[in-house]
Scaffold this active site. Structure first.
Site, PDB file in Angstrom:
ATOM      1  N   LYS A   1       0.847  -1.192   0.000  1.00  0.00           N
ATOM      2  CA  LYS A   1       0.000   0.000   0.000  1.00  0.00           C
ATOM      3  C   LYS A   1       0.885   1.246   0.000  1.00  0.00           C
ATOM      4  O   LYS A   1       2.063   1.226   0.371  1.00  0.00           O
ATOM      5  CB  LYS A   1      -0.945   0.021   1.209  1.00  0.00           C
ATOM      6  CG  LYS A   1      -0.290  -0.029   2.588  1.00  0.00           C
ATOM      7  CD  LYS A   1       0.029   1.314   3.180  1.00  0.00           C
ATOM      8  CE  LYS A   1       0.552   1.206   4.612  1.00  0.00           C
ATOM      9  NZ  LYS A   1       1.182   2.457   5.092  1.00  0.00           N
TER      10      LYS A   1
ATOM     11  N   ASP B   1      -2.884  -1.947  10.411  1.00  0.00           N
ATOM     12  CA  ASP B   1      -3.125  -1.875   8.967  1.00  0.00           C
ATOM     13  C   ASP B   1      -3.821  -3.110   8.419  1.00  0.00           C
ATOM     14  O   ASP B   1      -4.272  -3.101   7.265  1.00  0.00           O
ATOM     15  CB  ASP B   1      -1.798  -1.701   8.215  1.00  0.00           C
ATOM     16  CG  ASP B   1      -1.172  -0.331   8.431  1.00  0.00           C
ATOM     17  OD1 ASP B   1      -1.854   0.551   8.989  1.00  0.00           O
ATOM     18  OD2 ASP B   1      -0.003  -0.147   8.040  1.00  0.00           O
TER      19      ASP B   1
END
Length: 303
Positions: free
Chosen positions: A17, A142
């Site tokens: 990401k 996350d």
């Protein structure tokens, strides 16, 4: 009597990401920092192979960083079978790493999420996406983002997610060969923690009307640059290619949206030994999103 061939899931992607921005807006009573960010998936991925075991063991192979018993994928498997009440389940988890460690790109969290998604399918548990997210948040802030599987406006400590549309783009990413301590960044006196909180609509409008300009800033970048001189050097490389770069997450990787000219310039630049560069595409979501279901949806196809 012939032995049953173990079931396998091979080549599962665990995408990295990028944080398009990262604002630190405060701190909770327990000391954890409150953040606002936009996370996007990119097509740089680790790869995970899962093989069913009949002896109840969780075995970690492939690229292993640190003791296997502390590995996030192993912890994910143990947490998943505990949540399902199925202690007899076992698996071999093989990880091939491409995402640099300590880069701020979520590699460990993504591996963890893909393990949850894949074992949920391999073991036939049929837990919903929300149930997997609740397991994931106990493993890392996350992890729910990767389980949810859509680009998102992220709030809180990373557990509050709202889907957001991000225009398609190509990004240049540089990892300067070494990481930087997230704990040291958040403990540094120079870190500001008072960015103004904004509604998701502010960032949605920005992305729609001002792209490829990036919204906001990364509040961790200045402190990270003070702690690790290679980060400002990497930012300068991207600037020299005609881009406006930014650090992702807590670093040490930096990135920029690429024009065709900037892509050519970055490809021609020589980098110091040990540095890595990536030309990546943004993804609309996690490649395995269809493998999980929301509460109330029908059961997805079996293995």
């Amino acid at each position: 009597m012939p032995q049953k061939t173990p079931r396998m899931l091979i080549g599962l992607p665990a995408p990295a990401k990028l944080n398009l921005f990262l604002h630190v807006i405060g701190r909770r009573g327990d000391g954890k920092h409150l953040l606002e960010s936009v996370f996007i998936h990119i097509d740089l991925s680790d790869t995970i192979d899962l093989t069913e075991r009949t002896d109840g063991r969780i075995v970690r192979t492939g690229d292993v960083e640190g003791p296997a018993e502390g590995d996030l994928c192993v912890r994910a498997a143990l947490a998943l079978r505990a949540a399902a009440g199925r202690p007899e389940l076992g698996a071999e988890i093989r990880v091939e790493k491409r995402i640099p460690a300590g880069a701020g790109m979520g590699g460990g969290s993504s591996d963890c999420a893909t393990t949850l998604i894949g074992l949920n399918r391999l073991w036939g548990l049929d837990l919903t996406r929300g149930e997997l997210e609740r397991i994931g948040v106990t493993l890392g802030a996350d992890v729910p983002f990767f389980v949810r599987g859509e680009n998102a406006f992220v709030e809180g400590i990373g557990e509050r997610l709202s889907g957001i549309d991000v225009p398609p783009a190509e990004y240049g990413v540089i990892w300067p060969g070494r990481g930087v301590s997230t704990a040291k960044i958040f403990a540094a006196p120079s870190l500001t923690r008072d960015s103004e909180s904004q509604r998701i609509a502010v960032f949605s409008d920005f992305l729609r009307t001002r792209w490829p300009e990036l919204p906001g800033r990364n509040d961790l970048e200045r402190t990270a640059c003070e702690l690790e001189p290679a980060i400002p050097e990497a930012l300068d490389v991207l600037r020299s290619c005609g881009t406006v770069p930014r650090m992702t997450g807590s670093g040490s990787a930096v990135f920029a949206v690429l024009s065709s000219n900037a892509k050519t310039a970055l490809g021609e630049r020589s980098l110091p030994e040990g540095w890595r560069r990536f030309i990546v595409q943004g993804l609309p979501g996690h490649p395995l999103r269809a493998w999980t279901r929301e509460d109330g949806e029908g059961t997805p196809p079996g293995v």
